[in-house]
Design a protein around this motif. Sequence first.
Motif, PDB file in Angstrom:
ATOM      1  N   GLY A  14       0.841  -1.209   0.000  1.00  0.00           N
ATOM      2  CA  GLY A  14       0.000   0.000   0.000  1.00  0.00           C
ATOM      3  C   GLY A  14       0.876   1.259   0.000  1.00  0.00           C
ATOM      4  O   GLY A  14       0.620   2.210  -0.754  1.00  0.00           O
ATOM      5  N   ASN A  15       1.913   1.249   0.814  1.00  0.00           N
ATOM      6  CA  ASN A  15       2.836   2.387   0.853  1.00  0.00           C
ATOM      7  C   ASN A  15       3.526   2.571  -0.497  1.00  0.00           C
ATOM      8  O   ASN A  15       3.627   3.687  -1.011  1.00  0.00           O
ATOM      9  CB  ASN A  15       3.925   2.148   1.904  1.00  0.00           C
ATOM     10  N   ALA A  16       4.008   1.432  -1.042  1.00  0.00           N
ATOM     11  CA  ALA A  16       4.731   1.509  -2.315  1.00  0.00           C
ATOM     12  C   ALA A  16       3.824   2.102  -3.390  1.00  0.00           C
ATOM     13  O   ALA A  16       4.234   2.954  -4.173  1.00  0.00           O
ATOM     14  CB  ALA A  16       5.216   0.122  -2.713  1.00  0.00           C
ATOM     15  N   LEU A  17       2.555   1.655  -3.375  1.00  0.00           N
ATOM     16  CA  LEU A  17       1.611   2.156  -4.373  1.00  0.00           C
ATOM     17  C   LEU A  17       1.359   3.654  -4.163  1.00  0.00           C
ATOM     18  O   LEU A  17       1.352   4.445  -5.111  1.00  0.00           O
ATOM     19  CB  LEU A  17       0.297   1.376  -4.270  1.00  0.00           C
ATOM     20  N   ARG A  18       1.201   4.039  -2.906  1.00  0.00           N
ATOM     21  CA  ARG A  18       0.900   5.438  -2.584  1.00  0.00           C
ATOM     22  C   ARG A  18       2.046   6.374  -3.000  1.00  0.00           C
ATOM     23  O   ARG A  18       1.838   7.514  -3.349  1.00  0.00           O
ATOM     24  CB  ARG A  18       0.660   5.548  -1.081  1.00  0.00           C
ATOM     25  N   HIS A  19       3.270   5.834  -2.953  1.00  0.00           N
ATOM     26  CA  HIS A  19       4.430   6.693  -3.229  1.00  0.00           C
ATOM     27  C   HIS A  19       5.075   6.431  -4.585  1.00  0.00           C
ATOM     28  O   HIS A  19       6.197   6.854  -4.816  1.00  0.00           O
ATOM     29  CB  HIS A  19       5.457   6.544  -2.104  1.00  0.00           C
ATOM     30  N   THR A  20       4.355   5.683  -5.453  1.00  0.00           N
ATOM     31  CA  THR A  20       4.905   5.450  -6.798  1.00  0.00           C
ATOM     32  C   THR A  20       3.952   6.065  -7.834  1.00  0.00           C
ATOM     33  O   THR A  20       2.769   5.729  -7.854  1.00  0.00           O
ATOM     34  CB  THR A  20       5.063   3.930  -7.069  1.00  0.00           C
ATOM     35  N   PRO A  21       4.449   6.976  -8.625  1.00  0.00           N
ATOM     36  CA  PRO A  21       3.555   7.621  -9.603  1.00  0.00           C
ATOM     37  C   PRO A  21       3.149   6.659 -10.712  1.00  0.00           C
ATOM     38  O   PRO A  21       3.779   5.619 -10.903  1.00  0.00           O
ATOM     39  CB  PRO A  21       4.408   8.764 -10.158  1.00  0.00           C
ATOM     40  N   GLU A  22       2.116   7.050 -11.433  1.00  0.00           N
ATOM     41  CA  GLU A  22       1.603   6.241 -12.541  1.00  0.00           C
ATOM     42  C   GLU A  22       2.745   5.909 -13.510  1.00  0.00           C
ATOM     43  O   GLU A  22       3.606   6.761 -13.779  1.00  0.00           O
ATOM     44  CB  GLU A  22       0.519   7.054 -13.277  1.00  0.00           C
ATOM     45  N   GLY A  23       2.745   4.678 -13.999  1.00  0.00           N
ATOM     46  CA  GLY A  23       3.799   4.275 -14.943  1.00  0.00           C
ATOM     47  C   GLY A  23       4.983   3.619 -14.242  1.00  0.00           C
ATOM     48  O   GLY A  23       5.809   2.977 -14.886  1.00  0.00           O
ATOM     49  N   GLY A  24       5.074   3.785 -12.933  1.00  0.00           N
ATOM     50  CA  GLY A  24       6.174   3.191 -12.168  1.00  0.00           C
ATOM     51  C   GLY A  24       5.902   1.715 -11.896  1.00  0.00           C
ATOM     52  O   GLY A  24       4.876   1.171 -12.307  1.00  0.00           O
ATOM     53  N   SER A  25       6.835   1.079 -11.231  1.00  0.00           N
ATOM     54  CA  SER A  25       6.575  -0.335 -10.927  1.00  0.00           C
ATOM     55  C   SER A  25       7.051  -0.712  -9.527  1.00  0.00           C
ATOM     56  O   SER A  25       7.916  -0.053  -8.947  1.00  0.00           O
ATOM     57  CB  SER A  25       7.232  -1.228 -11.977  1.00  0.00           C
ATOM     58  N   VAL A  26       6.436  -1.764  -9.012  1.00  0.00           N
ATOM     59  CA  VAL A  26       6.769  -2.268  -7.673  1.00  0.00           C
ATOM     60  C   VAL A  26       7.057  -3.753  -7.824  1.00  0.00           C
ATOM     61  O   VAL A  26       6.290  -4.485  -8.439  1.00  0.00           O
ATOM     62  CB  VAL A  26       5.583  -2.051  -6.692  1.00  0.00           C
ATOM     63  N   ARG A  27       8.206  -4.170  -7.255  1.00  0.00           N
ATOM     64  CA  ARG A  27       8.579  -5.585  -7.387  1.00  0.00           C
ATOM     65  C   ARG A  27       8.509  -6.246  -6.014  1.00  0.00           C
ATOM     66  O   ARG A  27       9.005  -5.685  -5.019  1.00  0.00           O
ATOM     67  CB  ARG A  27      10.009  -5.626  -7.936  1.00  0.00           C
ATOM     68  N   LEU A  28       7.868  -7.396  -5.997  1.00  0.00           N
ATOM     69  CA  LEU A  28       7.715  -8.138  -4.738  1.00  0.00           C
ATOM     70  C   LEU A  28       8.315  -9.519  -4.940  1.00  0.00           C
ATOM     71  O   LEU A  28       7.883 -10.276  -5.807  1.00  0.00           O
ATOM     72  CB  LEU A  28       6.219  -8.240  -4.407  1.00  0.00           C
ATOM     73  N   PHE A  29       9.352  -9.840  -4.172  1.00  0.00           N
ATOM     74  CA  PHE A  29       9.965 -11.166  -4.329  1.00  0.00           C
ATOM     75  C   PHE A  29      10.588 -11.618  -3.012  1.00  0.00           C
ATOM     76  O   PHE A  29      10.683 -10.851  -2.054  1.00  0.00           O
ATOM     77  CB  PHE A  29      11.026 -11.142  -5.443  1.00  0.00           C
ATOM     78  N   ALA A  30      10.992 -12.893  -2.999  1.00  0.00           N
ATOM     79  CA  ALA A  30      11.622 -13.442  -1.793  1.00  0.00           C
ATOM     80  C   ALA A  30      13.001 -13.969  -2.154  1.00  0.00           C
ATOM     81  O   ALA A  30      13.250 -14.337  -3.309  1.00  0.00           O
ATOM     82  CB  ALA A  30      10.765 -14.565  -1.243  1.00  0.00           C
ATOM     83  N   ARG A  31      13.907 -13.968  -1.161  1.00  0.00           N
ATOM     84  CA  ARG A  31      15.220 -14.578  -1.410  1.00  0.00           C
ATOM     85  C   ARG A  31      15.716 -15.175  -0.100  1.00  0.00           C
ATOM     86  O   ARG A  31      15.437 -14.641   0.976  1.00  0.00           O
ATOM     87  CB  ARG A  31      16.205 -13.549  -1.965  1.00  0.00           C
ATOM     88  N   GLN A  32      16.448 -16.268  -0.220  1.00  0.00           N
ATOM     89  CA  GLN A  32      16.936 -16.910   0.997  1.00  0.00           C
ATOM     90  C   GLN A  32      18.375 -16.511   1.250  1.00  0.00           C
ATOM     91  O   GLN A  32      19.218 -16.576   0.358  1.00  0.00           O
ATOM     92  CB  GLN A  32      16.829 -18.439   0.889  1.00  0.00           C
ATOM     93  N   THR A  33      18.640 -16.071   2.476  1.00  0.00           N
ATOM     94  CA  THR A  33      20.029 -15.811   2.876  1.00  0.00           C
ATOM     95  C   THR A  33      20.443 -17.005   3.735  1.00  0.00           C
ATOM     96  O   THR A  33      19.710 -17.987   3.795  1.00  0.00           O
ATOM     97  CB  THR A  33      20.127 -14.487   3.655  1.00  0.00           C
ATOM     98  N   SER A  34      21.567 -16.924   4.453  1.00  0.00           N
ATOM     99  CA  SER A  34      22.079 -18.129   5.125  1.00  0.00           C
ATOM    100  C   SER A  34      21.041 -18.830   6.010  1.00  0.00           C
ATOM    101  O   SER A  34      20.789 -20.005   5.860  1.00  0.00           O
ATOM    102  CB  SER A  34      23.336 -17.786   5.914  1.00  0.00           C
ATOM    103  N   ASN A  35      20.423 -18.076   6.966  1.00  0.00           N
ATOM    104  CA  ASN A  35      19.441 -18.766   7.817  1.00  0.00           C
ATOM    105  C   ASN A  35      18.123 -18.010   7.892  1.00  0.00           C
ATOM    106  O   ASN A  35      17.315 -18.230   8.766  1.00  0.00           O
ATOM    107  CB  ASN A  35      19.999 -18.985   9.229  1.00  0.00           C
ATOM    108  N   GLU A  36      17.967 -17.078   6.954  1.00  0.00           N
ATOM    109  CA  GLU A  36      16.733 -16.293   6.948  1.00  0.00           C
ATOM    110  C   GLU A  36      16.173 -16.253   5.539  1.00  0.00           C
ATOM    111  O   GLU A  36      16.869 -16.562   4.571  1.00  0.00           O
ATOM    112  CB  GLU A  36      17.023 -14.847   7.378  1.00  0.00           C
ATOM    113  N   VAL A  37      14.913 -15.842   5.474  1.00  0.00           N
ATOM    114  CA  VAL A  37      14.366 -15.583   4.154  1.00  0.00           C
ATOM    115  C   VAL A  37      13.914 -14.115   4.157  1.00  0.00           C
ATOM    116  O   VAL A  37      13.412 -13.623   5.168  1.00  0.00           O
ATOM    117  CB  VAL A  37      13.215 -16.562   3.799  1.00  0.00           C
ATOM    118  N   GLU A  38      14.191 -13.440   3.072  1.00  0.00           N
ATOM    119  CA  GLU A  38      13.823 -12.027   2.986  1.00  0.00           C
ATOM    120  C   GLU A  38      12.723 -11.844   1.954  1.00  0.00           C
ATOM    121  O   GLU A  38      12.816 -12.379   0.845  1.00  0.00           O
ATOM    122  CB  GLU A  38      15.043 -11.191   2.584  1.00  0.00           C
TER     123      GLU A  38
END
Length: 381
Positions: free
Chosen positions: A268-292
């Motif tokens: 919601g924040n990303a959408l509120r602060h990104t103007p039309e035409g912009g993009s938001v990327r949502l993904f996950a990645r695993q580090t040594s013992n955590e996932v981000e």
Amino acid sequence: MVKPKGLASRLMLAQVLVLVASILTAGLVALFVGPPLFHQHLLESGHSDDSPELVHIEQAYRDASVVSLGVALIIALVCAAAVTWYVTRRLQAPLVVLTDAARELSRGHLATRVPESGSGTELNALGGAFNLMAGQLEQTEDTRRRLLSDLAHELRTPITTLKLCCEGLRDGVTPWDERTDRIMTEQTDRLARLSEDIDDVSRAQEGRMALEKDVVPVGELVWSASQTQREAFTRRGVNLVAEAESAPGVAVFVDRRRMGQVLDNLLGNALRHTPEGGSVRLFARQTSNEVEIVIADTGEGIPPHQLAHVFERFYRGDTARDRDRGGSGIGLTISRAIVDAHGGGLTASSDGSGRGATFTVALPVSPRSPLASSSRPRAEH
Ligand SMILES: Nc1ncnc2c1ncn2[C@@H]1O[C@H](COP(=O)(O)OP(=O)(O)OP(=O)(O)O)[C@@H](O)[C@H]1O
Ligand SMILES: [Mg+2]
């Protein structure tokens, strides 16, 4: 009424009791066991039963016993008094300090602390526990005070607007039209949301938020968050790129609904602060013992001086203040508290104004995750 005994009198009483018992035992032994034995030995060494030396020697034995027991009693009493005085002094001083500090605390002086007493491990531990308790009380009180003042500040605007509307309506200055209806609905909604948010944030920060944890694949969290927001993104002309397969096989042990709330806030924040035409990327990645889980937008970004404050309660950046009065600046506070309650962390980064912002939710990988034990390489994006 019986006056309660102090530490010194109790200690002295205990020592005197031990002394009396010892001296009594020693006296009885000296009186009933010693003389017959001594007498027996004298007879065996050649003294006759009626010799005058025997009477004399036995008298000397009795006298020596009485004198040595008497001297021992006096010395033991003096030692007991000295030990009582020393131990009492060592114990009393830190206890008095602790009692005074507790009284100060009860009077509301929450900055009161006790110094290390040096009177033994237990008293040091007691002092440490007292200081810890005082520190936590002070922190809770500080949070409460700030919360009340922030809340009063936040309530002022909608209440003033509603009050003006009501006065205008009553005096016939403001007509009941679509605009008045919208203003009143907006402001009452804002008040309702504020009360819900405050409840959430205090629950989460005080650890009272009940979490219904489950093993959830990270991909599922990413996918459902994107589904919830997709329509809003389409409406605003912002591209949402959700990579549900970016950390395949990795699961986290989380409250699905609460984690959904966090990702919803961040998207919601990303959408509120990104103007039309912009993009938001949502993904996950695993580090040594955590996932981000990462939410990266190409929007207006966050200037460095604001970055440190975005997680503070009721903090709103300048643009959020000017453009959108709907937000109360509490979304990130709640989100961070929820992620913290899961043993993770929420961080923000941005290269500055106009250069987008990235929010990262780090969570411990669930041990029941199928791939948790394998050391997977960091996903490339
Ligand atoms: N993706 C982002 N890009 C730029 N600034 C952001 C972004 N996310 C948050 N911020 C800044 O952080 C501030 C705090 O965000 P937060 O979510 O706590 O409050 P809000 O969105 O203003 O209100 P609420 O979430 O309570 O509706 C925002 O006002 C905004 O200035
Ligand atoms: Mg928000």
